[in-house]
Design a protein around this motif. Structure first.
Motif, PDB file in Angstrom:
ATOM      1  N   VAL A 135      19.250   5.295   3.712  1.00  0.00           N
ATOM      2  CA  VAL A 135      18.027   4.895   3.018  1.00  0.00           C
ATOM      3  C   VAL A 135      17.127   6.116   2.893  1.00  0.00           C
ATOM      4  CG1 VAL A 135      15.978   3.418   3.074  1.00  0.00           C
ATOM      5  CG2 VAL A 135      18.160   2.571   3.982  1.00  0.00           C
ATOM      6  N   LYS A 136      16.686   6.394   1.676  1.00  0.00           N
ATOM      7  CA  LYS A 136      15.697   7.456   1.465  1.00  0.00           C
ATOM      8  C   LYS A 136      14.347   6.793   1.173  1.00  0.00           C
ATOM      9  CE  LYS A 136      12.933  10.004  -1.279  1.00  0.00           C
ATOM     10  NZ  LYS A 136      13.264  11.127  -2.095  1.00  0.00           N
ATOM     11  N   LEU A 137      13.306   7.217   1.871  1.00  0.00           N
ATOM     12  CA  LEU A 137      11.969   6.694   1.662  1.00  0.00           C
ATOM     13  C   LEU A 137      11.105   7.774   1.043  1.00  0.00           C
ATOM     14  CD1 LEU A 137      11.435   4.861   5.077  1.00  0.00           C
ATOM     15  CD2 LEU A 137      12.256   3.895   2.922  1.00  0.00           C
ATOM     16  N   GLY A 138      10.473   7.445  -0.086  1.00  0.00           N
ATOM     17  CA  GLY A 138       9.593   8.381  -0.755  1.00  0.00           C
ATOM     18  C   GLY A 138       8.177   7.860  -0.806  1.00  0.00           C
ATOM     19  N   MET A 139       7.554   7.897  -1.976  1.00  0.00           N
ATOM     20  CA  MET A 139       6.176   7.446  -2.133  1.00  0.00           C
ATOM     21  C   MET A 139       6.066   5.947  -1.879  1.00  0.00           C
ATOM     22  SD  MET A 139       3.784   7.593  -5.533  1.00  0.00           S
ATOM     23  CE  MET A 139       2.171   6.802  -5.547  1.00  0.00           C
ATOM     24  N   LEU A 140       5.234   5.563  -0.901  1.00  0.00           N
ATOM     25  CA  LEU A 140       5.076   4.156  -0.565  1.00  0.00           C
ATOM     26  C   LEU A 140       3.696   3.619  -0.896  1.00  0.00           C
ATOM     27  CD1 LEU A 140       7.102   4.052   2.782  1.00  0.00           C
ATOM     28  CD2 LEU A 140       7.865   3.523   0.451  1.00  0.00           C
ATOM     29  N   GLY A 141       2.693   4.470  -0.973  1.00  0.00           N
ATOM     30  CA  GLY A 141       1.447   4.112  -1.653  1.00  0.00           C
ATOM     31  C   GLY A 141       0.340   3.468  -0.860  1.00  0.00           C
ATOM     32  N   SER A 142       0.653   2.519   0.032  1.00  0.00           N
ATOM     33  CA  SER A 142      -0.409   1.815   0.746  1.00  0.00           C
ATOM     34  C   SER A 142       0.085   1.371   2.112  1.00  0.00           C
ATOM     35  CB  SER A 142      -0.882   0.588  -0.048  1.00  0.00           C
ATOM     36  OG  SER A 142       0.092  -0.439   0.003  1.00  0.00           O
ATOM     37  N   ALA A 143      -0.859   1.023   2.976  1.00  0.00           N
ATOM     38  CA  ALA A 143      -0.507   0.573   4.320  1.00  0.00           C
ATOM     39  C   ALA A 143       0.318  -0.710   4.268  1.00  0.00           C
ATOM     40  CB  ALA A 143      -1.776   0.363   5.149  1.00  0.00           C
ATOM     41  N   ASP A 144      -0.019  -1.616   3.358  1.00  0.00           N
ATOM     42  CA  ASP A 144       0.735  -2.873   3.244  1.00  0.00           C
ATOM     43  C   ASP A 144       2.177  -2.610   2.824  1.00  0.00           C
ATOM     44  OD1 ASP A 144      -1.383  -4.430   4.014  1.00  0.00           O
ATOM     45  OD2 ASP A 144      -2.002  -4.956   1.982  1.00  0.00           O
ATOM     46  N   ILE A 145       2.375  -1.663   1.915  1.00  0.00           N
ATOM     47  CA  ILE A 145       3.731  -1.338   1.482  1.00  0.00           C
ATOM     48  C   ILE A 145       4.506  -0.684   2.618  1.00  0.00           C
ATOM     49  CG2 ILE A 145       5.047   0.212  -0.034  1.00  0.00           C
ATOM     50  CD1 ILE A 145       3.025  -0.435  -2.221  1.00  0.00           C
ATOM     51  N   VAL A 146       3.873   0.244   3.318  1.00  0.00           N
ATOM     52  CA  VAL A 146       4.532   0.884   4.463  1.00  0.00           C
ATOM     53  C   VAL A 146       4.928  -0.168   5.496  1.00  0.00           C
ATOM     54  CG1 VAL A 146       4.214   2.468   6.401  1.00  0.00           C
ATOM     55  CG2 VAL A 146       3.360   3.096   4.140  1.00  0.00           C
ATOM     56  N   ARG A 147       4.012  -1.088   5.798  1.00  0.00           N
ATOM     57  CA  ARG A 147       4.289  -2.127   6.795  1.00  0.00           C
ATOM     58  C   ARG A 147       5.457  -3.013   6.345  1.00  0.00           C
ATOM     59  NH1 ARG A 147      -0.090  -4.510   6.392  1.00  0.00           N
ATOM     60  NH2 ARG A 147      -1.255  -3.480   8.066  1.00  0.00           N
ATOM     61  N   THR A 148       5.457  -3.402   5.087  1.00  0.00           N
ATOM     62  CA  THR A 148       6.520  -4.272   4.577  1.00  0.00           C
ATOM     63  C   THR A 148       7.872  -3.576   4.635  1.00  0.00           C
ATOM     64  OG1 THR A 148       4.964  -5.399   3.100  1.00  0.00           O
ATOM     65  CG2 THR A 148       7.307  -5.564   2.554  1.00  0.00           C
ATOM     66  N   VAL A 149       7.930  -2.317   4.200  1.00  0.00           N
ATOM     67  CA  VAL A 149       9.184  -1.562   4.242  1.00  0.00           C
ATOM     68  C   VAL A 149       9.663  -1.429   5.680  1.00  0.00           C
ATOM     69  CG1 VAL A 149      10.210   0.715   3.853  1.00  0.00           C
ATOM     70  CG2 VAL A 149       8.768  -0.330   2.089  1.00  0.00           C
ATOM     71  N   ALA A 150       8.751  -1.111   6.587  1.00  0.00           N
ATOM     72  CA  ALA A 150       9.129  -0.942   7.992  1.00  0.00           C
ATOM     73  C   ALA A 150       9.686  -2.237   8.583  1.00  0.00           C
ATOM     74  CB  ALA A 150       7.923  -0.466   8.801  1.00  0.00           C
ATOM     75  N   GLU A 151       9.033  -3.345   8.276  1.00  0.00           N
ATOM     76  CA  GLU A 151       9.496  -4.644   8.802  1.00  0.00           C
ATOM     77  C   GLU A 151      10.895  -4.972   8.308  1.00  0.00           C
ATOM     78  OE1 GLU A 151       6.562  -7.387   7.469  1.00  0.00           O
ATOM     79  OE2 GLU A 151       5.147  -6.951   9.107  1.00  0.00           O
ATOM     80  N   ARG A 152      11.152  -4.764   7.032  1.00  0.00           N
ATOM     81  CA  ARG A 152      12.456  -5.148   6.485  1.00  0.00           C
ATOM     82  C   ARG A 152      13.555  -4.187   6.940  1.00  0.00           C
ATOM     83  NH1 ARG A 152      11.846  -9.329   7.156  1.00  0.00           N
ATOM     84  NH2 ARG A 152      13.740  -9.935   6.010  1.00  0.00           N
ATOM     85  N   HIS A 194       0.292   2.244  -9.994  1.00  0.00           N
ATOM     86  CA  HIS A 194       0.261   0.792  -9.829  1.00  0.00           C
ATOM     87  C   HIS A 194       1.308   0.402  -8.789  1.00  0.00           C
ATOM     88  CE1 HIS A 194       0.072  -3.490 -10.751  1.00  0.00           C
ATOM     89  NE2 HIS A 194       1.385  -3.489 -10.842  1.00  0.00           N
ATOM     90  N   THR A 195       0.934  -0.396  -7.817  1.00  0.00           N
ATOM     91  CA  THR A 195       1.883  -0.832  -6.790  1.00  0.00           C
ATOM     92  C   THR A 195       2.202  -2.311  -6.970  1.00  0.00           C
ATOM     93  OG1 THR A 195       0.050  -1.241  -5.255  1.00  0.00           O
ATOM     94  CG2 THR A 195       1.171   0.883  -5.088  1.00  0.00           C
ATOM     95  N   PRO A 196       3.459  -2.701  -6.748  1.00  0.00           N
ATOM     96  CA  PRO A 196       3.841  -4.108  -6.908  1.00  0.00           C
ATOM     97  C   PRO A 196       3.301  -4.939  -5.757  1.00  0.00           C
ATOM     98  CG  PRO A 196       5.675  -2.866  -6.002  1.00  0.00           C
ATOM     99  CD  PRO A 196       4.596  -1.863  -6.319  1.00  0.00           C
ATOM    100  N   PRO A 197       3.153  -6.238  -5.941  1.00  0.00           N
ATOM    101  CA  PRO A 197       2.771  -7.102  -4.822  1.00  0.00           C
ATOM    102  C   PRO A 197       3.796  -6.969  -3.691  1.00  0.00           C
ATOM    103  CG  PRO A 197       2.681  -8.299  -6.910  1.00  0.00           C
ATOM    104  CD  PRO A 197       3.355  -6.997  -7.191  1.00  0.00           C
ATOM    105  N   VAL A 198       3.318  -7.007  -2.455  1.00  0.00           N
ATOM    106  CA  VAL A 198       4.233  -6.788  -1.330  1.00  0.00           C
ATOM    107  C   VAL A 198       5.286  -7.895  -1.239  1.00  0.00           C
ATOM    108  CG1 VAL A 198       2.673  -5.367   0.041  1.00  0.00           C
ATOM    109  CG2 VAL A 198       2.584  -7.857   0.267  1.00  0.00           C
ATOM    110  N   ASP A 199       4.949  -9.093  -1.691  1.00  0.00           N
ATOM    111  CA  ASP A 199       5.949 -10.168  -1.678  1.00  0.00           C
ATOM    112  C   ASP A 199       7.126  -9.830  -2.579  1.00  0.00           C
ATOM    113  OD1 ASP A 199       4.469 -11.618   0.092  1.00  0.00           O
ATOM    114  OD2 ASP A 199       3.649 -13.024  -1.388  1.00  0.00           O
ATOM    115  N   PHE A 200       6.836  -9.203  -3.716  1.00  0.00           N
ATOM    116  CA  PHE A 200       7.922  -8.835  -4.614  1.00  0.00           C
ATOM    117  C   PHE A 200       8.695  -7.638  -4.071  1.00  0.00           C
ATOM    118  CE2 PHE A 200       9.823  -6.838  -8.398  1.00  0.00           C
ATOM    119  CZ  PHE A 200      10.575  -7.924  -8.844  1.00  0.00           C
TER     120      PHE A 200
END
Length: 282
Positions: free
Chosen positions: A82-99, A59-65
């Motif tokens: 920063v360590k990056l592990g399982m990100l799950g979806s393109a939207d999550i990857v995009r959000t992490v990258a932006e922040r 289950h992945t959290p909403p990208v806003d959260f």
């Protein structure tokens, strides 16, 4: 490598999924940070229903959260890695990258979690493409295993140390050329009594061999190694070869954690490594 009286303890965050069994993912990352003298923070990018034998749900959290988690933490805590592990979806990857780009996050260690031990894909093609486009340029070091290298390079996984060398060179070409960046290509999938990893910065190809330790309890080794590197990079700053020092120290710690894994009788499948093997039990 511990903090001295006049040196602040490194603050390290993992952005990853949660494995309830504690062998991999965010919980294992926090254990690793703590074992290696860093203060660990965590941002939940995914929840899994998982034990030592199987993953039964994700289950992945909403990208806003997810964005709110990142912004809230970075607004308050000075983070050194920063360590990056399982990100799950393109939207999550995009959000992490932006922040991460917004906060100019230092020492980003990307463990491209793409394939489960069962062989099942954990990232869609769109998510892999987004990871290559948005996260690789921000990564200081990437730590793929051989199947993950094959996915990133759109080819079969390397099947020899010679093929690993070429794969490491090609992976480095995917990272920015204008600044220091590293590839740690992990060779644990090769069938051999010796495990060889390759550390490459575009100039030096460092071969890191180790004797394979026979145990079924190797769940979360990739998570632990990347987290160990993230914990140690800030502590190795100022040394002659800080990245090589951090990686060698992380590998030694991991090998000892694997060697002590059978002391833990966790579950009926592939159990965890012993993150706190270094603590005195006397």
């Amino acid at each position: 490598m511990t903090a001295t009286k006049n040196r602040r303890i490194a603050h390290v965050v993992s952005i990853a999924g949660v494995d309830p069994s504690g062998g991999a993912g965010l919980l294992a990352d926090i254990k690793t940070f703590s074992a290696l003298g860093a203060y660990g923070c965590g941002i939940v990018a995914a929840l899994t229903a998982q034990n030592t034998a199987a993953v039964t749900g994700v289950h992945t959290p909403p990208v806003d959260f997810l964005r709110l988690q990142i912004d809230t933490l970075f607004a308050d805590v000075k983070l050194d890695a920063v360590k990056l592990g399982m990100l799950g979806s393109a939207d999550i990857v995009r959000t992490v990258a932006e922040r991460l780009a917004h906060y100019k996050a230092p020492n980003v260690v990307l463990d491209p979690v793409m394939i489960a031990k069962s062989g099942d894909a954990l990232l869609s093609r769109n998510a892999v493409a987004m990871l290559i486009e948005a996260l690789l340029p921000q990564s200081f070091i990437i730590t793929p295993n051989l199947p993950e290298a094959g996915v990133l390079l759109e080819s079969r996984a390397p099947e020899s140390v010679k093929e690993m060398t070429r794969a490491a060179e090609r992976l480095r070409e995917m990272l920015p050329h204008s600044s220091e960046r590293w590839v740690l290509l992990k060779g644990g999938h090769l069938p051999s009594s010796e495990v060889v990893d390759l550390l490459f910065d575009g100039d030096r190809m460092i071969e890191l061999p180790a004797k394979r330790i026979e145990t079924k309890n190797t769940h979360g080794t990739g998570c632990a190694l990347s987290s160990a590197i993230a914990a140690l990079l800030p502590q190795a700053a100022g040394q002659l070869h800080p990245v090589e020092t951090a990686v060698r120290t992380a590998r030694t710690w991991l090998l000892n954690a694997i060697a002590a894994a059978d002391e833990l009788a966790v579950g009926h499948g592939h159990g965890p490594i012993h993150h706190f093997h270094g603590l005195s039990r006397g």
